[in-house]
Design an enzyme around this catalytic site. Structure first.
Site, mmCIF file in Angstrom:
data_model
loop_
_atom_site.group_PDB
_atom_site.id
_atom_site.type_symbol
_atom_site.label_atom_id
_atom_site.label_comp_id
_atom_site.label_asym_id
_atom_site.label_seq_id
_atom_site.Cartn_x
_atom_site.Cartn_y
_atom_site.Cartn_z
ATOM 1 N N ASP A 177 0.864 -1.178 0.000
ATOM 2 C CA ASP A 177 0.000 0.000 0.000
ATOM 3 C C ASP A 177 0.898 1.225 0.000
ATOM 4 O OD1 ASP A 177 -2.329 1.870 0.735
ATOM 5 O OD2 ASP A 177 -3.289 -0.088 0.731
ATOM 6 N N GLU A 226 -10.299 3.393 -4.363
ATOM 7 C CA GLU A 226 -10.178 4.799 -3.975
ATOM 8 C C GLU A 226 -9.227 5.611 -4.861
ATOM 9 O OE1 GLU A 226 -11.238 4.371 0.740
ATOM 10 O OE2 GLU A 226 -9.157 4.067 0.135
ATOM 11 N N HIS A 235 -3.213 3.957 -3.911
ATOM 12 C CA HIS A 235 -2.616 3.234 -2.774
ATOM 13 C C HIS A 235 -1.189 2.775 -3.071
ATOM 14 C CE1 HIS A 235 -6.122 3.020 -0.023
ATOM 15 N NE2 HIS A 235 -6.797 3.158 -1.157
#
Length: 625
Positions: A281, A399, A335
């Site tokens: 991440d 996201e 990410h």
């Protein structure tokens, strides 16, 4: 003589009798302890190590109205006496089994004393999975021994047990979404001194599940100090959903290989079959990539916190023996951050104020306009393909921020050159541009068109998903609420789903905020009851055949190896029964068995969270509403 010494005096006699054959040195040592008033704690420690179950239990249990009732045991009473677990085994239809079987289940009416030192496991037919089957057999014997309380040595008398394993497809040893996990068990007396248990399975995976169930049919009797097996058993069983998982994020905080293995052991105990490894991440890149060593070198928290090829292969093999696939995820194009600093392939990394560009610090996204990026992706995918040997691959897609991409002049120029605007619809085109090229690299790396998984996002919105993602290529993992209209919208368009709706399956919810104050964003804490009642079939309605299953997610901003067990367990066991059996009843019908599976996990060494006082486990019917 002090009050404490006087009270302990009756205890000293059996202690010295126990050690009367010891050498003088030991006796003098005990005398020294006495003189220094340390004997109290030492005595208790010795007793805990040396005591056996020779003395009869002061309690007995009887089954009344589907509950085991606790009463005093009169040693003069010659009537048959049931221990607690023996009573629980026969007091309800499914006894102590978890998850409950989905087919016909008959637990009989008899228990037979067995000698666990005389268990013989035989393979009726060999094949490519024979080595896995032998390892699973050894695991079964170890599970049986864990039923014995620590410090207790049960009597070695009792019947021998022969376990015959019949594999209908002995050459199958690979995971797939349509693999056969069914099994059938029959346990019966073969002679006056032997019990036969036959397990037939559609594959190694079914047989492995059957062994797990058989281990739950063996209990310790603390009244007679014997191991007992349920006799005259017949069970037919298979799962409702093919995908039953746990996600662990190892990028926000690092988890040791031992803690990951312990998680897989617990998953196997409740027949969960997918360990989803969210391995990287923006906070860290702990994955060793042979062709791109700099990613982990500068992206891991420390050289000791890197998952090497050897370590990952060890985890993958560990999972295979336990019927648990290890599914890798490389989350992109968002990410990402740490590890990518020297590549020039990211935008808005560590941008401030971070809340303008991402949902948590540090921000960072890949730059889809750089052709070199796709060479990096291919190398990462090849690394994962070489060590994970998986049948499905998770590409993340979580996201993505338009504002992050729009902060780059290079990306703006690329979009304008392609005659795209700088609005939301155009950034979806950019995202699709990335996803199409990344998909091709994934297929090339894995050498096949394996199923790909993406998180729900603006790209997967049901109003336009079919313009970007083919339903035959992609599985969508739902992280929004179970009532989100996107779920029905995606199902109506024929997309296969995995449910991880955060309102029931995010196990990091309900703790203090780590950015700001108060509680974290998805509070309150989610109890096992809500996990159990979260039915994919009810959520999907008429389209339930498109639900592949579900997955509990542990995002690790506030968790690491030291808290892992109690974050996941026993709540993940509640998910396991929901996904295996999709029971018609709600949590209150399963509570008696839930308390037992928690005890079973603790005996396995899993530090599972306590959900009720032990008094409730021993006094059924008094703690339920």
């Amino acid at each position: 003589m002090s009050g404490k010494s006087f009270l302990l005096q009756p205890l000293f006699v059996p202690l010295f009798q126990l050690y009367r054959s010891s050498v003088d040195v030991a006796a003098q040592l005990i005398k020294m302890w006495l003189q220094n008033f340390c004997i109290y704690t030492v005595y208790l420690a010795l007793v805990s190590l040396c005591v056996t179950a020779e003395d009869p239990s002061p309690w007995r249990w009887s089954c009344e109205d589907r509950k085991c009732v606790k009463t005093r045991n009169d040693p003069q009473n010659k009537d048959p006496v049931l221990s607690l677990e023996a009573c629980k085994m026969f007091c309800t239809e499914y006894g102590l089994l978890w998850p409950k079987p989905t087919g016909e289940t008959d637990l009989g009416n008899f228990l037979s004393k067995i000698n666990i030192n005389n268990i013989d496991i035989k393979l009726a037919n060999e094949g490519r999975s024979a080595d896995l089957m032998k390892d699973a057999g050894n695991r079964f014997k170890n599970l049986v021994s864990m039923a014995i309380p620590r410090g207790v040595s049960p009597k070695s008398t009792g019947k021998a047990v022969t376990v015959l394993l019949v594999n209908e497809n002995p050459d199958v040893r690979e995971f797939s979404l349509d693999m056969d996990e069914s099994y059938f068990i029959r346990v019966q007396a073969a002679s006056s001194d032997r019990i036969n248990a036959t397990i037939k399975g559609g594959s190694f995976f079914g047989l492995r599940h059957g062994l797990e169930t058989l281990s739950q049919l063996i209990v310790y009797d603390d009244i007679r100090n014997h191991m007992l097996i349920v006799r005259d058993v017949s069970i037919s069983d298979k799962p409702v959903y093919p995908y039953r998982g746990v996600l662990l994020d190892t990028a926000r905080n690092f988890y040791s290989i031992d803690s990951i293995k312990a998680t897989i052991d617990a998953m196997a105990a409740v027949k969960l079959n997918t360990f989803h490894w969210h391995i990287t991440d923006s906070q860290s890149f702990p994955l060793e990539v042979a062709k791109r060593p700099q990613l982990a070198k500068i992206g891991a928290y420390s050289p000791a916190k890197v998952y090497t090829k050897q370590a990952i292969q060890e985890v993958v093999e560990y999972g295979l023996v336990r019927g648990v696939r290890v599914l890798p995820e490389f989350d992109a194009p968002a990410h990402v951050g740490e590890g990518w600093q020297d590549t020039g392939l990211t935008v808005c990394f560590k941008a401030e104020p971070w809340a303008r560009y991402c949902v948590e610090p540090p921000c960072g996204q890949l730059n889809p306009t750089r052709e070199e990026l796709y060479e990096y992706l291919e190398d990462i995918y090849k690394e994962m393909a070489g060590v994970f040997n998986t049948d499905i691959f998770h590409m993340g897609g979580d996201e993505v921020s338009e504002r992050c991409w729009n902060s780059s002049e290079e990306i703006q120029n690329f979009m304008l050159q392609n005659r795209w605007d700088l609005d939301k619809a155009s950034f979806l085109k950019l995202w699709n541009y990335f996803q199409t090229k990344a998909q091709d690299k994934a297929y090339k790396a894995f050498g096949k068109r394996l199923p790909l998984i993406l998180w729900t996002s603006t790209l997967t919105d049901h109003t336009h998903i079919d313009h970007f993602l083919d339903k035959d290529d992609y599985i969508i993992q739902v992280w929004t609420t179970g009532s989100d209209p996107q779920v029905r919208g995606l199902l109506e368009k024929g997309y296969r789903l995995i449910m991880s709706n955060y309102d029931a399956l995010y196990f990091d919810c309900g703790f203090g905020a780590w950015v700001g104050e108060g509680n974290n964003w998805c509070s309150p804490y989610i109890g096992w009851q809500k996990v159990y009642d979260n039915s994919p079939a009810e959520i999907a309605g008429d389209h339930k055949d498109l639900i592949l299953g579900g997955e509990a997610a542990l995002w690790s901003e506030q968790s690491d190896s030291s808290t892992l067990d109690n974050r996941l367990w026993p709540r993940a066991a509640a998910l396991a029964e929901r996904l295996w059996a999709e029971p018609q009843h709600k949590w209150n019908d399963a509570e008696h068995r839930m308390l037992h599976i928690r005890e079973r996990l603790v005996r396995m060494g899993i530090q599972a969270e306590s959900i009720e006082p032990e008094w409730c486990y021993q006094n059924e019917g008094y703690c339920y509403r």
